[in-house]
Design an enzyme around this catalytic site. Structure first.
Site, PDB file in Angstrom:
ATOM      1  N   SER A   1      -4.911  84.065 -51.195  1.00  0.00           N
ATOM      2  CA  SER A   1      -3.678  84.721 -51.935  1.00  0.00           C
ATOM      3  C   SER A   1      -3.256  84.062 -53.059  1.00  0.00           C
ATOM      4  CB  SER A   1      -2.573  84.569 -50.779  1.00  0.00           C
ATOM      5  OG  SER A   1      -2.357  83.267 -50.609  1.00  0.00           O
TER       6      SER A   1
ATOM      7  N   ASN B   1       2.910  75.922 -42.834  1.00  0.00           N
ATOM      8  CA  ASN B   1       3.851  77.003 -42.209  1.00  0.00           C
ATOM      9  C   ASN B   1       5.383  76.649 -42.603  1.00  0.00           C
ATOM     10  OD1 ASN B   1       1.533  77.714 -41.058  1.00  0.00           O
ATOM     11  ND2 ASN B   1       2.067  77.257 -38.859  1.00  0.00           N
TER      12      ASN B   1
ATOM     13  N   THR C   1      30.690 119.672 -53.806  1.00  0.00           N
ATOM     14  CA  THR C   1      30.025 119.337 -52.513  1.00  0.00           C
ATOM     15  C   THR C   1      28.966 120.538 -52.118  1.00  0.00           C
ATOM     16  OG1 THR C   1      31.584 120.686 -51.498  1.00  0.00           O
ATOM     17  CG2 THR C   1      32.464 118.369 -51.563  1.00  0.00           C
ATOM     18  N   HIS C   2      27.924 120.108 -51.603  1.00  0.00           N
ATOM     19  CA  HIS C   2      26.919 121.049 -51.430  1.00  0.00           C
ATOM     20  C   HIS C   2      26.373 121.557 -52.614  1.00  0.00           C
ATOM     21  CE1 HIS C   2      28.158 121.411 -47.258  1.00  0.00           C
ATOM     22  NE2 HIS C   2      29.293 121.255 -47.814  1.00  0.00           N
TER      23      HIS C   2
ATOM     24  N   SER D   1       6.258 116.956 -74.127  1.00  0.00           N
ATOM     25  CA  SER D   1       5.280 117.569 -73.383  1.00  0.00           C
ATOM     26  C   SER D   1       4.133 117.589 -74.283  1.00  0.00           C
ATOM     27  CB  SER D   1       5.574 119.025 -72.912  1.00  0.00           C
ATOM     28  OG  SER D   1       4.497 119.833 -72.796  1.00  0.00           O
TER      29      SER D   1
ATOM     30  N   LYS E   1       9.690 120.791 -75.582  1.00  0.00           N
ATOM     31  CA  LYS E   1      10.090 120.097 -74.410  1.00  0.00           C
ATOM     32  C   LYS E   1      10.947 118.878 -74.562  1.00  0.00           C
ATOM     33  CE  LYS E   1      10.021 121.104 -70.514  1.00  0.00           C
ATOM     34  NZ  LYS E   1       8.982 121.269 -69.565  1.00  0.00           N
TER      35      LYS E   1
ATOM     36  N   ASN F   1      11.675 116.046 -71.776  1.00  0.00           N
ATOM     37  CA  ASN F   1      11.842 115.742 -70.429  1.00  0.00           C
ATOM     38  C   ASN F   1      12.535 114.558 -69.783  1.00  0.00           C
ATOM     39  OD1 ASN F   1      10.488 118.133 -70.032  1.00  0.00           O
ATOM     40  ND2 ASN F   1       8.321 117.233 -70.195  1.00  0.00           N
TER      41      ASN F   1
ATOM     42  N   GLU G   1      13.091 110.530 -63.744  1.00  0.00           N
ATOM     43  CA  GLU G   1      12.259 110.846 -62.464  1.00  0.00           C
ATOM     44  C   GLU G   1      11.346 109.452 -61.931  1.00  0.00           C
ATOM     45  OE1 GLU G   1       9.755 114.075 -64.188  1.00  0.00           O
ATOM     46  OE2 GLU G   1      11.689 115.186 -64.662  1.00  0.00           O
TER      47      GLU G   1
ATOM     48  N   TYR H   1       3.455  81.271 -36.358  1.00  0.00           N
ATOM     49  CA  TYR H   1       2.456  81.707 -37.395  1.00  0.00           C
ATOM     50  C   TYR H   1       1.347  82.356 -37.296  1.00  0.00           C
ATOM     51  CZ  TYR H   1       0.159  81.856 -41.915  1.00  0.00           C
ATOM     52  OH  TYR H   1      -0.366  82.318 -42.885  1.00  0.00           O
TER      53      TYR H   1
ATOM     54  N   GLN I   1       0.930  86.389 -44.189  1.00  0.00           N
ATOM     55  CA  GLN I   1       0.661  85.832 -45.577  1.00  0.00           C
ATOM     56  C   GLN I   1       1.066  86.985 -46.516  1.00  0.00           C
ATOM     57  OE1 GLN I   1      -2.478  83.339 -46.933  1.00  0.00           O
ATOM     58  NE2 GLN I   1      -3.584  85.214 -47.659  1.00  0.00           N
TER      59      GLN I   1
HETATM   60  N1  ARG Z   1      -0.776  81.058 -47.549  1.00  0.00           N
HETATM   61  C1  ARG Z   1      -0.144  80.956 -46.250  1.00  0.00           C
HETATM   62  C2  ARG Z   1       0.819  81.985 -46.027  1.00  0.00           C
HETATM   63  O1  ARG Z   1       1.563  82.556 -47.130  1.00  0.00           O
HETATM   64  C3  ARG Z   1       0.425  79.670 -45.978  1.00  0.00           C
HETATM   65  C4  ARG Z   1       0.522  79.243 -44.513  1.00  0.00           C
HETATM   66  C5  ARG Z   1      -0.744  79.202 -43.877  1.00  0.00           C
HETATM   67  N2  ARG Z   1      -0.865  78.196 -42.617  1.00  0.00           N
HETATM   68  C6  ARG Z   1      -1.810  78.478 -41.679  1.00  0.00           C
HETATM   69  N3  ARG Z   1      -1.683  78.097 -40.940  1.00  0.00           N
HETATM   70  N4  ARG Z   1      -2.890  79.201 -42.258  1.00  0.00           N
HETATM   71  O2  ARG Z   1       0.975  82.682 -45.030  1.00  0.00           O
END
Ligand code: ARG
Length: 462
Positions: free
Chosen positions: A29, A116, A161-162, A283, A289, A291, A296, A323, A328
């Site tokens: 990650s 964790n 209203t409406h 456009s 146009k 827009n 939007e 956990y 993640q």
């Molecule tokens: N990158 C992990 C997360 O955001 C950190 C925690 C990892 N802990 C584990 N027990 N694998 O969840």
């Protein structure tokens, strides 16, 4: 960055084979959570300071670790830090680099903690500052709205209203509704802080730790208010994430409602507001146009933030404590929602600074649809001792008469009015005046000019 001699994962003593390349590709990650580097380093510094105070690590080791962490922070800021997907996330990337800089003593940094508790501590600090940033941007919108409101206290428009013409209002009163709305959004974000102010650090993997740590010390040091009570709950809890995502969703819903209203008013059928060229697009085929694409964009983006809230709810649903890797994804979701909302707030502010009410058209439209009918009914109650339901019927008959004669209410003369209600005198004609109508709504929170001025002054003070 120096050549990495120790390029193994921390768990390689136990897990002999490299994880499958597919998992290496998807399981990390780092591209997302590297955003948390600042918080992660601050958390580690507070942690080792606490470990030293509690005589768990020596003065020398504490200083070495802090030296290494500060160096890493500088490397990251200068973009000289090499992130490695093999080490999964920001926590392991920093720890691995710490080993390269200070050697084996780096191994003390993870005493009495787990990723964790580390990750939630980082994340709570991050959400805390994002919450404050959002509130500051909302303040800017409120300021802009107050400025436009001040200039439009006497701009009369039809209230709907409406989406049907209902009663005349001041355009400033409409705008001030959004001051209430965005102020409530700010309160909602601020209310979330109570849970965010509970410090997760020190609950370790899920059970707490046998080391004699001082969670009150890291609580103070990291700007929290108290340590969390239960270690299992702490590592499993993502309510603070839901709260944030919900608040983002509600705020973007409000932006979407305002955007939709502006789109309607800017449409050729209504033509109640003009958007400056800065906030419209052309456009590719129709040369004439202009827009309202940006509006939007705002309306559409609420769909993204709702989706993110639902993603998180679904990830958490049925997940046992404590956990799991499932969790993640919380960061990607929050970062995206945060970015989306910040963009939307900036864009809305830009649009508000680049539009003008079409006052002539507002007044014209306010003069249609028998808009002062309720004022007439109120007049009958006040001046001719009629119960409201009776006055309602008399007024409805007068509206029917006007419709038959293809006249507006104020175009009826007293003779015509007396055919329906003989008690009426010429004095009644004043109620058909739009300004009179708007200014008569003096009840607290109503659209009278004085009420609006008072509200503007109140909000300008705060
Ligand atoms: N990158 C992990 C997360 O955001 C950190 C925690 C990892 N802990 C584990 N027990 N694998 O969840």
């Amino acid at each position: 960055m120096a050549k990495n001699k120790n390029n193994q994962t921390v768990w390689n003593t136990r897990i002999k084979k490299d994880s499958s390349s597919l998992f290496q590709k998807v399981g990390n990650s780092i591209d997302i959570d590297k955003k948390l580097y600042k918080e992660d380093i601050a958390v580690s510094i507070a942690h080792v300071e606490m470990l030293f105070r509690q005589k768990i690590i020596s003065f020398k080791i504490k200083n070495k670790i802090i030296y290494g962490l500060n160096k890493i922070e500088r490397e990251i800021i200068k973009k000289k830090f090499e992130y490695n997907k093999k080490y999964e996330d920001i926590h392991m990337n920093i720890e691995k680099r710490l080993f390269q800089i200070i050697g084996e003593d780096a191994g003390y940094v993870h005493t009495a903690r787990s990723r964790n508790d580390q990750v939630i501590t980082d994340f709570k600090i991050w959400i805390r500052s994002s919450t404050n940033e959002i509130n500051k941007s909302l303040d800017k919108i409120i300021k802009t709205i107050l400025k436009i409101s001040e200039k439009n206290i006497y701009t009369i428009m039809p209230g709907f209203t409406h989406l049907k013409i209902a009663q005349p209002i001041s355009f400033a009163h409409y705008l001030m509704a959004y001051v209430e709305i965005f102020n409530r959004d700010k309160k909602r974000f601020t209310n979330n802080l109570e849970n965010i102010y509970e410090n997760p650090l020190g609950v370790a993997a899920l059970a707490g730790t046998s080391f004699n740590i001082d969670r009150n010390f890291t609580t103070k040091k990291l700007g929290f208010k108290k340590p969390t009570n239960n270690s299992i709950d702490t590592v499993a809890d993502r309510d603070f994430v839901l709260d944030f995502l919900y608040s983002v969703s509600v705020c973007s819903l409000h932006i979407s409602r305002m955007a939709e209203e502006f789109i309607i008013w800017n449409s050729d059928g209504f033509n109640l507001i003009n958007l400056s060229d800065r906030v419209v697009t052309g456009s590719s085929i129709m040369p004439q146009k202009k827009n309202p694409d940006l509006l939007e964009y705002l309306r559409g983006k609420s769909g993204i933030t709702f989706g993110n809230l639902f993603s998180m709810l679904t990830i958490l649903k049925g997940l046992p404590l404590s956990y799991f890797k499932d969790l993640q994804d919380d960061k990607e979701i929050v970062f995206k929602s945060n970015e989306t909302l910040n963009n939307c707030i900036k864009i809305l502010n830009e649009i508000l600074k680049n539009f003008s009410p079409n006052k002539q058209k507002m007044l014209e439209l306010a003069n249609t649809g028998y808009i002062t009918a309720t004022d007439l009914a109120d007049y009958l109650v006040k001046n001719h001792e009629m119960p409201f339901r009776k006055a309602y019927q008399v007024t409805a008959s007068i509206v029917n008469l006007a419709e038959k004669k293809k006249k507006k209410l104020h175009e009826l003369n007293i003779i015509e009015l007396n055919k329906i209600e003989p008690k009426l005198t010429k004095d009644v004609l004043k109620v058909f005046d739009l300004k009179y109508s708007v200014n008569s709504k003096k009840s607290f929170g109503g659209t009278s000019f004085d009420n609006i001025k008072k509200m503007i002054t109140k909000y300008k003070k705060t």
